[in-house]
Design an enzyme around this catalytic site. Structure first.
Site, PDB file in Angstrom:
ATOM      1  N   ARG A 109       0.936  -0.656   0.374  1.00 53.26           N
ATOM      2  CA  ARG A 109       0.454  -0.201   0.190  1.00 53.26           C
ATOM      3  C   ARG A 109       0.477   1.493   0.112  1.00 53.26           C
ATOM      4  NH1 ARG A 109      -5.601   1.315   3.262  1.00 53.26           N
ATOM      5  NH2 ARG A 109      -6.195  -0.226   1.709  1.00 53.26           N
ATOM      6  N   HIS A 136      -7.063   1.124  -5.822  1.00 49.60           N
ATOM      7  CA  HIS A 136      -7.153  -0.060  -4.976  1.00 49.60           C
ATOM      8  C   HIS A 136      -7.704  -1.579  -5.852  1.00 49.60           C
ATOM      9  CE1 HIS A 136      -7.797  -1.258  -1.402  1.00 49.60           C
ATOM     10  NE2 HIS A 136      -8.162  -0.166  -1.042  1.00 49.60           N
ATOM     11  N   GLN A 139      -9.992  -3.914  -3.639  1.00 49.68           N
ATOM     12  CA  GLN A 139     -11.454  -3.828  -3.194  1.00 49.68           C
ATOM     13  C   GLN A 139     -12.479  -3.948  -3.781  1.00 49.68           C
ATOM     14  OE1 GLN A 139     -12.032  -2.324   0.233  1.00 49.68           O
ATOM     15  NE2 GLN A 139     -13.960  -2.901  -0.433  1.00 49.68           N
ATOM     16  N   ASP A 225     -17.101   6.713  -1.859  1.00 48.05           N
ATOM     17  CA  ASP A 225     -15.795   7.483  -0.810  1.00 48.05           C
ATOM     18  C   ASP A 225     -15.605   8.627  -0.105  1.00 48.05           C
ATOM     19  OD1 ASP A 225     -13.431   5.820  -0.212  1.00 48.05           O
ATOM     20  OD2 ASP A 225     -12.778   6.744  -2.123  1.00 48.05           O
ATOM     21  N   CYS A 265     -15.808   1.346   0.357  1.00 42.66           N
ATOM     22  CA  CYS A 265     -15.640   0.715   0.485  1.00 42.66           C
ATOM     23  C   CYS A 265     -14.789   0.701   2.431  1.00 42.66           C
ATOM     24  CB  CYS A 265     -13.602   1.207   0.094  1.00 42.66           C
ATOM     25  SG  CYS A 265     -13.185   2.709  -0.285  1.00 42.66           S
ATOM     26  N   ARG A 293     -13.526  -9.203   1.614  1.00 41.26           N
ATOM     27  CA  ARG A 293     -12.114  -8.823   1.259  1.00 41.26           C
ATOM     28  C   ARG A 293     -10.985  -9.980   1.059  1.00 41.26           C
ATOM     29  NH1 ARG A 293      -9.557  -3.858   1.305  1.00 41.26           N
ATOM     30  NH2 ARG A 293      -7.586  -4.177   1.022  1.00 41.26           N
TER      31      ARG A 293
HETATM   32  N1  NVA Z   1     -10.198   6.608  -1.722  1.00 40.77           N
HETATM   33  C1  NVA Z   1      -9.688   6.475  -0.132  1.00 40.77           C
HETATM   34  C2  NVA Z   1      -9.760   4.855  -0.357  1.00 40.77           C
HETATM   35  C3  NVA Z   1      -9.688   4.446   0.938  1.00 40.77           C
HETATM   36  C4  NVA Z   1      -9.418   2.780   1.379  1.00 40.77           C
HETATM   37  C5  NVA Z   1      -8.097   6.630   0.010  1.00 40.77           C
HETATM   38  O1  NVA Z   1      -7.812   6.602  -0.715  1.00 40.77           O
HETATM   39  O2  NVA Z   1      -7.795   6.883   1.334  1.00 40.77           O
HETATM   40  N1   CP Z   2     -11.157  -0.593   1.853  1.00 45.70           N
HETATM   41  C1   CP Z   2      -9.755  -0.426   2.782  1.00 45.70           C
HETATM   42  O1   CP Z   2      -9.030  -0.605   1.905  1.00 45.70           O
HETATM   43  O2   CP Z   2      -9.376  -0.238   3.918  1.00 45.70           O
HETATM   44  P1   CP Z   2      -8.475   0.089   4.989  1.00 45.70           P
HETATM   45  O3   CP Z   2      -8.000   1.224   4.886  1.00 45.70           O
HETATM   46  O4   CP Z   2      -8.550   0.062   6.120  1.00 45.70           O
HETATM   47  O5   CP Z   2      -7.934  -0.493   4.634  1.00 45.70           O
END
Ligand code: NVA
Ligand code: CP
Length: 310
Positions: A109, A136, A139, A225, A265, A293
Site C-alpha cells: 500500500r 485499489h 477492494q 468513497d 469501501c 475482502r
Molecule cells: N480512496 C480512499 C480509499 C481508502 C480505502 C483512500 O485512498 O484513502
Molecule cells: N477499504 C480499505 O482498504 O480499508 P483500509 O484502509 O482500512 O485497509
C-alpha cells in the site's frame, strides 16, 4: 521460497487479469468462503510467507490479508515506512530485490502507482496492490464478489459512482471495461476521472453526469468513497466545500433500481459522502463487502502462488 506456479503474475491493477480469470477467482472465493464458514481447515499455503508493506494507514487491508494468510497456513511479515529502511530512502528497487528473496508474495500500500510498478519490476515473487493513489483493485474484487453474491451477474448492469474521481473510481472503470458493465460517474468539477490515469481503452464503459441524482437513475449499485483520500489531506477544506452535494442520501437511492445495493469501501464519514440512513439502511451491504475482502484475497493469493487448482 517454495517452487510454485511457473508463470509469475502481479496484481497491480484490475486489468492485470482477464474476465475468465475473474470468473475463476469468484468461484474459488465461493468455495474458500464456504469452507471457512463451515470451520473446515484449508491450508494450501503452509510455509509460504506474505510481506505486507504499508506506507499509508489501514484496518481492513491489513486484517484481511493477515488473517487470510494465517488461515491458509502461511505467515506474514508486516513492514511500514517508519519501521523499515523504506523510510530512510533505500531505493525501492533494492528493497524489492531483498524482500522478494525471502518471501513468496508481497502486498504493498503506497502512494504513486509507479512505485509499486518499480517494486514489481525488481521482484522475484508476485506483487499485489493493496491501494495506491491511482488504484485499489483488491477492494473492487471484493465489491464485485459481494454484488454477485447478492444479485448475480453484473454484466450489462449500471453502477453509479458518486464522489471523487479517485483510486476507487479509476478501478471501477477498469472493472467495467474488463467485465462488461457501465459506470455512471458524477464528481464535482475539478475532481473528474481521467480516462488516461484510469488506464481504460474503451470510453463507452462510463458516462458522466453533472448531477449525482441523475447518475443514480436505474443503477443496480450505488457506491461512493471519502471526499479526501489518504495523501490529499492538505486539500480537505476545499474538498468539503466542493463535495457538499455529493452525499449519497435516500433520494439518490430512491432514484436507483428498486433492488439497488449500496456499497462503500470504508472507512466512511456519515453526513459527508453518505447519509447515515443509507449506510445503515436496508440496501447497504458494506459489512459483507468488508468481510469479502478476506475471502477474495485468499482466492487471489492461492491463484498467484499455486495457479489453478484442480
Ligand atoms: N480512496 C480512499 C480509499 C481508502 C480505502 C483512500 O485512498 O484513502
Ligand atoms: N477499504 C480499505 O482498504 O480499508 P483500509 O484502509 O482500512 O485497509
Amino acid at each position: 521460497m517454495k517452487p510454485g506456479y511457473s508463470l509469475m503474475k502481479h496484481y497491480l491493477q484490475f486489468k492485470d487479469l482477464r474476465a475468465e480469470e475473474y470468473a475463476y477467482l469468484f468461484e474459488r472465493t465461493r468455495i474458500i468462503k464456504t469452507r471457512f464458514k463451515n470451520y473446515e481447515k484449508y491450508q494450501p499455503l503452509v510455509d509460504r510467507t506474505l510481506a505486507m508493506i504499508f506506507e499509508k494507514a489501514s484496518t481492513r487491508t491489513r486484517v484481511s490479508f493477515e488473517a487470510g494468510m494465517y488461515q491458509m497456513g502461511g505467515s506474514v511479515v508486516h513492514l511500514t515506512t517508519g519501521d523499515s529502511q523504506l523510510g530512510r530512502a533505500e531505493p525501492v528497487e533494492d528493497s524489492a530485490r531483498v524482500i522478494s528473496r525471502m518471501v513468496d508474495l508481497v502486498m504493498i500500500r503506497t502512494y504513486e502507482q509507479t512505485k509499486i510498478e518499480r517494486f514489481a519490476a525488481h521482484s522475484r515473487v508476485p506483487v499485489i496492490n493493496g491501494l495506491t493513489n491511482e488504484f485499489h483493485p483488491c477492494q473492487i474484487l471484493a465489491d464485485l464478489y459481494t454484488y454477485i453474491e447478492h444479485r448475480g451477474d453484473i454484466r450489462g448492469k449500471v453502477v453509479a459512482w458518486v464522489g471523487d474521481g479517485n483510486n476507487m473510481a479509476n478501478t471501477w472503470l477498469q472493472a467495467a471495461e474488463v467485465l462488461g458493465f457501465t459506470v455512471h460517474v458524477s464528481t464535482p468539477g475539478g475532481y473528474e476521472v481521467d480516462p488516461q490515469v484510469a488506464g481504460i481503452g474503451d470510453r463507452s464503459c462510463f458516462k458522466v453526469f453533472a448531477d449525482p441524482l441523475q447518475a443514480c437513475r436505474g443503477a443496480a449499485l450505488v457506491t461512493t468513497d471519502v471526499w479526501t483520500s489518504m495523501g490529499y489531506e492538505a486539500e480537505n477544506e476545499a474538498r468539503v466545500k466542493a463535495f457538499a452535494r455529493w452525499c449519497v442520501d435516500s433520494r439518490m437511492m430512491a432514484a436507483a433500481a428498486p433492488d439497488a445495493l449500496f456499497m462503500h469501501c470504508l472507512p466512511a464519514h456519515r453526513g459527508e459522502e453518505v447519509a447515515a440512513e443509507v449506510i445503515d439502511g436496508a440496501q447497504s451491504v458494506v459489512w459483507d463487502e468488508a468481510e469479502n475482502r478476506m475471502h477474495v484475497q485468499k482466492a487471489l493469493m492461492e491463484y498467484l502462488l499455486l495457479g489453478r487448482i484442480g
